[in-house]
Design an enzyme around this catalytic site. Sequence first.
Site, PDB file in Angstrom:
ATOM      1  CB  CYS A 188     -15.268  28.504 -20.852  1.00  0.00           C
ATOM      2  SG  CYS A 188     -14.464  29.134 -19.376  1.00  0.00           S
ATOM      3  CD  GLU A 228     -19.929  26.323 -17.885  1.00  0.00           C
ATOM      4  OE1 GLU A 228     -18.705  26.518 -17.811  1.00  0.00           O
ATOM      5  OE2 GLU A 228     -20.757  27.043 -17.304  1.00  0.00           O
ATOM      6  CG  ASP A 229     -15.768  22.393 -18.032  1.00  0.00           C
ATOM      7  OD1 ASP A 229     -16.080  23.280 -18.844  1.00  0.00           O
ATOM      8  OD2 ASP A 229     -15.071  22.612 -17.026  1.00  0.00           O
ATOM      9  CG  ASP A 243     -17.940  25.323 -22.082  1.00  0.00           C
ATOM     10  OD1 ASP A 243     -17.786  24.116 -21.817  1.00  0.00           O
ATOM     11  OD2 ASP A 243     -17.631  26.231 -21.284  1.00  0.00           O
ATOM     12  CG  HIS A 244     -14.199  23.591 -22.935  1.00  0.00           C
ATOM     13  ND1 HIS A 244     -13.857  22.701 -21.950  1.00  0.00           N
ATOM     14  CD2 HIS A 244     -14.494  24.746 -22.292  1.00  0.00           C
ATOM     15  CE1 HIS A 244     -13.928  23.296 -20.774  1.00  0.00           C
ATOM     16  NE2 HIS A 244     -14.322  24.531 -20.954  1.00  0.00           N
TER      17      HIS A 244
END
Length: 565
Positions: free
Chosen positions: A82, A43-44, A275-276
């Site tokens: 997300c 994530e992130d 996810d981003h």
Amino acid sequence: MKHLGLITLLAILLFGCNAQNTSKNQNINKPSEQPNIVWIVTEDISPTLSFYGDYTAKTPNLDALAKESMIYDNAFAVVGVCAPTRSSIITGMYPTSIGTMHMRTGNDVMSWGKREYQNKEETGRLDLNNEPIPQYSAVIPPHVKCYTEYLRAAGYYCTNNQKTDYQFAAPITAWDENNPKAHWRNTPIGKPFFSVFNINTTHESQLWKNNDLPLTVNPEDVTVPPYLPDNLETRKTIARHYSNVELMDAEVGEFINQLKADGLYENTIIFFYSDHGGPLPRQKREIYDSGLKVPFMVKHPNGNKGRTDELISFVDLAPTMLSLAGIKAPKHLEGQAFLGIYKHNKQRDYVFASSDRFDEFTDRIRAIRTKDFLYLKNDYPEKPKYKDVGYRKNISMMPKFLELKTEGELNKTQEIWFNTKTVEELYDVSKDPHNLNNLAQKSEYNAVLKEMRLQLKDQQEVSPDLGKMFEAEVVETMWPKNEQPITSPVKISQRNQLIHLTNQTDGSSIAYLFSDNPDIKFDYDLNWQLYTSPISNTATHKYLYVVAERIGFKTSDMLKINLKN
């Protein structure tokens, strides 16, 4: 009522014209050999890893995987946060097409989710018309499914450990396992598996939740992006992020070692991505490369290694997964496969992204990203770029950053984030990777600007943009009379030793299980099977339990059939 045309369109998309049973999955082509597939999702993170040229964090496990993978240099999330992005991943649709573009609709974040809402819960969130927004589960168009249903129908055992965050509760038909213990190791003998593992260690929240852990990256060794003030607080925050990346790498190594211990590593397709974009201020939630561009690689036993500059979007993941499994994707999917037997014969010219509500702040921005340029269309240019999101203020560097802003001590580059927007923005991504020099007003870029406008127009002509409606109107259309819809009960009939299951709720899917227990209490973690065709009544068990779900609706009542009668 404003936006009447869009409301009518949304009603058609969400509820369809005619009620019909859609539990049978179409376009299933089960190949003789189906590959095992594992997703390792962090994530992130922006592409700030060694195989993208940033050697700040030591990531030996990812480095080893990268040597055996195809690395994608132009992979993009559809939103810089997300939940809307994950809704796109699981459906193969743009969030703006299915009404999941606002962050976040409810609390369906982990495992099976909350599932039911009263539509009266106060959130402090307002839409662009200053109407209050409750928590809700998004009701998406009836023909749109979680793509894992197609995998399950083709014989795959699908597991998710355990984040969902789709803007709606994961339907019971989407996963065989969807909990903290979900693992490919539970796959029945003879079935191929698709297993997702989500690593939370690099999430924005870990910038403050991991404050008590030792830093493994020296704050003096980090590079500070030009849009952030270079001070001790900023450097410590960045060092914390890179230290979290190193912790995440160790977790990746554990999954790789498990695959190797099981004798599966060599013949398993492995995806790794974030996810981003990154978790820092002016990264997460932004529609610039800092919020959208992600690290992405695929290890394919029979595929190419190296790297590619091919543009891929997260909306492409669903059709790509189906293609790898030998399944022809349904025509309604808005992405295109970039791997597998149904790989698209033409690479993308651009990717599309959107930005709407983030927690308590609402805006509307649309973006087109080619290999060379990033174009933004700001529908509310009077709003500042910066959104004073409360959650982000937990980051240890934020109080000092905002203090410097108040005292007028930021430089011109750092001030850009706090400025009022312009109607259009245009960035040369190779010359300006941080997207700071807006070229939209420069006459020498008029031709580029015109082309980017046309690409955005083309995108919006082929795909509805429900973000043009006020969110309160979207919720009202999804939930008629301000009540969450309920999936109708399953109808059961038996003919010639076959049990037929149907449901009158348009877009519903049906799940069933056999048992000898006469008093099962409904539980999403029971061994529910996806209904795709009539079930043979061999009477090896005493009871059959059935339930139906429509995404965004409340689950139907569970019914029990006595097979011995």
